[in-house]
Motif scaffolding. Structure first.
Motif, PDB file in Angstrom:
ATOM      1  N   GLY A  96       0.846  -1.192   0.000  1.00  0.00           N
ATOM      2  CA  GLY A  96       0.000   0.000   0.000  1.00  0.00           C
ATOM      3  C   GLY A  96       0.872   1.228   0.000  1.00  0.00           C
ATOM      4  O   GLY A  96       1.713   1.402  -0.883  1.00  0.00           O
ATOM      5  N   ASP A  97       0.703   2.098   1.015  1.00  0.00           N
ATOM      6  CA  ASP A  97       1.548   3.288   1.117  1.00  0.00           C
ATOM      7  C   ASP A  97       2.588   3.145   2.237  1.00  0.00           C
ATOM      8  O   ASP A  97       3.089   4.123   2.766  1.00  0.00           O
ATOM      9  N   ILE A  98       2.934   1.896   2.552  1.00  0.00           N
ATOM     10  CA  ILE A  98       3.928   1.586   3.588  1.00  0.00           C
ATOM     11  C   ILE A  98       5.133   0.914   2.939  1.00  0.00           C
ATOM     12  O   ILE A  98       4.981   0.068   2.057  1.00  0.00           O
ATOM     13  N   VAL A  99       6.336   1.285   3.380  1.00  0.00           N
ATOM     14  CA  VAL A  99       7.540   0.556   2.981  1.00  0.00           C
ATOM     15  C   VAL A  99       8.071  -0.149   4.223  1.00  0.00           C
ATOM     16  O   VAL A  99       8.102   0.415   5.314  1.00  0.00           O
ATOM     17  N   ILE A 100       8.457  -1.411   4.047  1.00  0.00           N
ATOM     18  CA  ILE A 100       8.967  -2.232   5.150  1.00  0.00           C
ATOM     19  C   ILE A 100      10.469  -2.379   4.972  1.00  0.00           C
ATOM     20  O   ILE A 100      10.937  -2.895   3.950  1.00  0.00           O
TER      21      ILE A 100
END
Length: 141
Positions: A96-100
């Protein structure tokens, strides 16, 4: 004209703040600044075609490693270094709009740079401009 990529207004250039977990200085974005008061110096860094939607690319802008993300056609730029242990966010998994972060799983909002569990551990966000298929980013001189 430049874009904040739809995110909340923040200072044009990140400010230094306290130390991260490794004792090194970190960058912070301060909300509420007026973008019209300062003319940013945008540096061309990539072609839009080189970053398809759902992907990232790491670039160097004035000796700062910046991770560029394409979220459904909108380009966002954040500091490439995870606040936890310096992991390369541009090599992380995008959900989504998250980077891990690929090193220890720390999660950041791509649009704001905020760490999901603690906004005080945010990474810097940079202004982005896309013109004629060219991506430009502004970082502090």
């Amino acid at each position: 004209m430049y874009s904040t990529g739809g995110r909340e207004k923040s200072s044009l250039f990140p400010q230094q703040r306290g130390s991260g977990s490794l004792g090194s200085p970190r960058l912070e974005v301060t909300a509420g600044a007026d973008y019209n008061s300062v003319m940013p110096n945008f540096i061309p860094v990539a072609d839009l075609k080189d970053i398809p939607p759902g992907t990232a690319k790491v670039v160097s802008v004035r000796n700062v490693e910046v991770a560029l993300f394409n979220l459904e056609g909108a380009i966002f730029a954040i500091d490439n270094m995870c606040q936890h242990a310096g992991g390369p966010l541009g090599e992380g998994t995008i959900r989504g709009d998250i980077v891990i972060c690929p090193w220890h799983g720390y999660r950041y909002h791509i649009k704001t740079g905020q760490y999901v569990k603690n906004p005080e551990m945010s990474v810097a966000c940079y202004p982005v401009k896309v013109e004629d298929g060219k991506i430009s980013v502004a970082v502090a001189p």
